[in-house]
Design a protein around this motif. Structure first.
Motif, short mmCIF file in Angstrom:
data_model
loop_
_atom_site.label_atom_id
_atom_site.label_comp_id
_atom_site.label_asym_id
_atom_site.label_seq_id
_atom_site.Cartn_x
_atom_site.Cartn_y
_atom_site.Cartn_z
N SER A 24 -26.03 12.88 53.49
CA SER A 24 -27.40 12.51 53.09
C SER A 24 -28.28 13.76 53.07
O SER A 24 -27.96 14.77 53.71
CB SER A 24 -27.99 11.52 54.10
N ALA A 25 -29.41 13.63 52.36
CA ALA A 25 -30.37 14.74 52.35
C ALA A 25 -31.04 14.88 53.71
O ALA A 25 -31.38 15.98 54.14
CB ALA A 25 -31.42 14.52 51.27
N ARG A 26 -31.23 13.74 54.41
CA ARG A 26 -31.92 13.83 55.70
C ARG A 26 -31.10 14.63 56.70
O ARG A 26 -31.63 15.39 57.49
CB ARG A 26 -32.32 12.44 56.21
N LEU A 27 -29.76 14.47 56.64
CA LEU A 27 -28.93 15.27 57.55
C LEU A 27 -28.99 16.75 57.14
O LEU A 27 -29.03 17.64 58.00
CB LEU A 27 -27.48 14.78 57.57
N GLU A 120 -36.96 23.78 51.17
CA GLU A 120 -37.30 22.93 50.02
C GLU A 120 -36.63 21.58 50.17
O GLU A 120 -35.42 21.49 50.29
CB GLU A 120 -36.81 23.58 48.73
N ASP A 121 -37.44 20.52 50.15
CA ASP A 121 -36.88 19.19 50.05
C ASP A 121 -36.75 18.91 48.56
O ASP A 121 -37.75 18.66 47.87
CB ASP A 121 -37.79 18.16 50.73
N ALA A 122 -35.53 19.00 48.07
CA ALA A 122 -35.29 18.82 46.63
C ALA A 122 -34.65 17.46 46.36
O ALA A 122 -34.04 17.25 45.31
CB ALA A 122 -34.41 19.95 46.11
N ALA A 123 -34.83 16.51 47.32
CA ALA A 123 -34.18 15.20 47.19
C ALA A 123 -34.61 14.50 45.89
O ALA A 123 -33.83 13.78 45.28
CB ALA A 123 -34.51 14.32 48.39
N HIS A 124 -35.85 14.73 45.46
CA HIS A 124 -36.35 14.07 44.24
C HIS A 124 -36.20 14.98 43.01
O HIS A 124 -36.61 14.58 41.94
CB HIS A 124 -37.85 13.75 44.38
N ALA A 125 -35.73 16.22 43.21
CA ALA A 125 -35.97 17.23 42.17
C ALA A 125 -34.71 17.97 41.74
O ALA A 125 -34.76 19.16 41.43
CB ALA A 125 -37.01 18.22 42.69
N PHE A 144 -30.67 18.34 48.98
CA PHE A 144 -30.55 17.49 47.79
C PHE A 144 -29.96 16.13 48.19
O PHE A 144 -29.20 16.06 49.15
CB PHE A 144 -29.62 18.14 46.76
N SER A 145 -30.28 15.11 47.40
CA SER A 145 -29.81 13.75 47.71
C SER A 145 -29.14 13.12 46.51
O SER A 145 -29.78 12.93 45.46
CB SER A 145 -31.01 12.89 48.12
N LEU A 146 -27.86 12.78 46.64
CA LEU A 146 -27.20 12.06 45.53
C LEU A 146 -27.61 10.60 45.52
O LEU A 146 -27.45 9.91 44.53
CB LEU A 146 -25.69 12.20 45.65
N ILE A 337 -43.22 4.43 47.71
CA ILE A 337 -44.67 4.56 47.85
C ILE A 337 -44.94 5.06 49.26
O ILE A 337 -44.45 4.47 50.22
CB ILE A 337 -45.36 3.21 47.59
N TYR A 338 -45.67 6.17 49.39
CA TYR A 338 -45.87 6.80 50.69
C TYR A 338 -47.33 6.64 51.12
O TYR A 338 -48.10 7.59 51.12
CB TYR A 338 -45.46 8.28 50.62
N ASP A 339 -47.69 5.42 51.45
CA ASP A 339 -49.07 5.07 51.75
C ASP A 339 -49.08 4.27 53.06
O ASP A 339 -48.33 3.28 53.15
CB ASP A 339 -49.61 4.23 50.59
C1 PLP Z 1 -38.73 13.10 49.76
C2 PLP Z 1 -37.43 12.65 50.37
N1 PLP Z 1 -36.65 13.55 50.96
C3 PLP Z 1 -35.49 13.22 51.53
C4 PLP Z 1 -35.06 11.92 51.56
C5 PLP Z 1 -33.76 11.57 52.22
O1 PLP Z 1 -32.73 11.41 51.30
P1 PLP Z 1 -31.40 10.70 51.77
O2 PLP Z 1 -31.63 9.23 51.62
O3 PLP Z 1 -30.31 11.24 50.89
O4 PLP Z 1 -31.20 11.07 53.19
C6 PLP Z 1 -35.84 10.93 50.98
C7 PLP Z 1 -35.38 9.52 51.03
O5 PLP Z 1 -35.86 8.65 50.41
C8 PLP Z 1 -37.05 11.29 50.36
O6 PLP Z 1 -37.81 10.37 49.74
#
Ligand code: PLP
Length: 409
Positions: A24-27, A120-125, A144-146, A337-339
């Motif tokens: 995962s991207a979070r890891l 860089e959090d490139a999970a969306h990019a 990065f996040s697949l 949505i991040y609110d």
């Molecule tokens: C901005 C952003 N970074 C990272 C993550 C984490 O990605 P992953 O689900 O692959 O851990 C998310 C998850 O939604 C996210 O929105």
């Protein structure tokens, strides 16, 4: 051969940087924060971000410092960060919200001056470029996040600057992975297929309603429950993923599972389709960028070679929450949505609040992240619902007159 090396090599080829495969991207972000930041370090980040990322920063034993953002795209506004804050942070974490790039050139320059790392959090990019260079090649490390881009619901990467760092981070990753079971692997493989089937059969609305009624959604509102007293107790155990597990695993319980060959084979197949996926996202993003609801940052892009192949297209609308409910009837479930912003959500006990939260609050309350793969459907639904566009408040630092353009809808 190290774990996930086939996937990592494919990603390294795309990016031109060594990559570590992670589930995962979070890891991946956790690895970077643990490797470069000592416990107690202060990380500048955007409050318009997924709550999971806040919990990853806390799990790494760090203090999240909330930055002022631009109301045009919700990303950090480096010029609005007070000098005193710059002098008191130990690292910077970008968001590249929905795939719109952070001001990475400026952020990198600042970080170099201060001698601190840029992550860089490139999970969306995954397909976004700045000055011809892919997002994810500007910092010390990029996640990065697949799960996001090829809807794989598993898989990620940490891109780093050199091979030696890659090897060290692989070792750290291996210490953090937990064994997976055949059952977990089967669920991970089948979940994305089930989701496509639900969409294909036009069952989005009934399935979503049933899941909500059965309490199967991990968030009732846009943010998960904070459980503040429990969260406060975890601080004495940080850095620790195990202590923060209930928060960090939300929406992806296998985020640190050592998935077997079945899951990795599926990810390889999905990665082979990445360029097609990005091309379709580019088309959908261009369509939505020409509508009356497009954010100013997005509109600027239409004049400038078109928007990147976004993960979500940031539209800005009045009465956003009502529209989100109505869109479900049109078969569109809006996520990401991040609110409220993270400082309003978590409070000063857990984060250092932004010195100027107004743009973050405004953006968080008006952003409607639209899936570019459903661009036509969303465009039709918003027109039918007579959605009213929202314009960033005047006084936004980067506000420039919008070019005259026919409105879509
Ligand atoms: C901005 C952003 N970074 C990272 C993550 C984490 O990605 P992953 O689900 O692959 O851990 C998310 C998850 O939604 C996210 O929105």
């Amino acid at each position: 051969m190290s774990y996930g090396s086939g996937l990592a090599t494919a990603m390294a080829r795309r990016l031109g940087r060594p990559c570590v495969y992670t589930p995962s991207a979070r890891l991946a972000l956790y690895l970077a924060l643990r490797h470069w930041c000592r416990p107690g370090a202060r990380v500048l980040m955007s409050p318009v971000n997924d709550d999971v990322i806040l919990f990853v920063v806390l799990a790494a034993g760090l203090r999240p410092v909330q930055a002022p953002v631009s109301a045009r795209d919700g990303n950090i506004d480096p010029a609005a960060v007070p000098e005193e804050t710059w002098r008191n942070v130990d690292a910077v974490l970008t968001t590249n919200l929905y795939g719109m790039p952070d001001r990475v050139v400026e952020l990198r320059r600042r970080c170099d001056q201060l001698g601190i790392p840029l992550f860089e959090d490139a999970a969306h990019a995954i397909g976004t470029r700045v000055a011809g260079r892919p997002i994810g090649t500007f910092g010390k490390a990029a996640a990065f996040s697949l799960s996001k881009h090829v809807a794989a619901m598993a898989g990620g990467f940490l891109a780093v600057e050199d091979e030696r760092t890659r090897r060290r981070l692989e070792e750290l990753r291996d210490e953090l992975l937990v064994p997976s079971s055949l059952r977990t692997d089967l669920t991970t493989t089948l979940r994305p297929l089930a989701r496509s089937a639900v969409r294909g059969l036009h069952l989005v609305h009934p399935v979503w309603r049933t899941m909500r009624r059965l309490g199967m959604l991990e968030r009732d509102t846009f943010r998960m429950d904070l459980h503040a007293p429990r969260l406060a107790r975890c601080a004495s155990e940080a850095p620790s993923l195990t202590a923060y597990e209930p928060w960090v695993r939300v929406d992806l319980h296998g985020y640190r599972s050592r998935h077997g060959a079945l899951v990795r084979a599926q990810l390889r197949a999905r990665m082979a389709r990445l360029d097609d996926d990005l091309a379709r996202r580019g088309v959908g993003a261009s369509l939505l960028a020409r509508t009356t609801w497009a954010s100013p940052a997005l509109r600027d892009r239409t004049a400038d070679g078109g928007p990147p192949p976004l993960f979500r297209v940031p539209l800005l609308v009045q009465d956003r929450d009502i529209l989100v409910d109505r869109l479900v009837r049109h078969g569109v479930v809006t996520g990401y949505i991040y609110d409220p912003p993270l400082d309003d959500y978590a409070g000063a006990e857990f984060v250092e609040p932004s010195p100027d939260p107004s743009a973050a609050r405004w953006f968080a309350a008006h952003a409607l992240p639209a899936d570019p793969l459903l661009a036509q459907q969303i465009n039709r639904a918003l027109s039918k619902e007579r959605a009213t566009p929202a314009r960033p408040p005047s006084g936004d630092r980067e506000e420039r007159p919008l070019p005259a353009r026919p409105t879509g809808g």
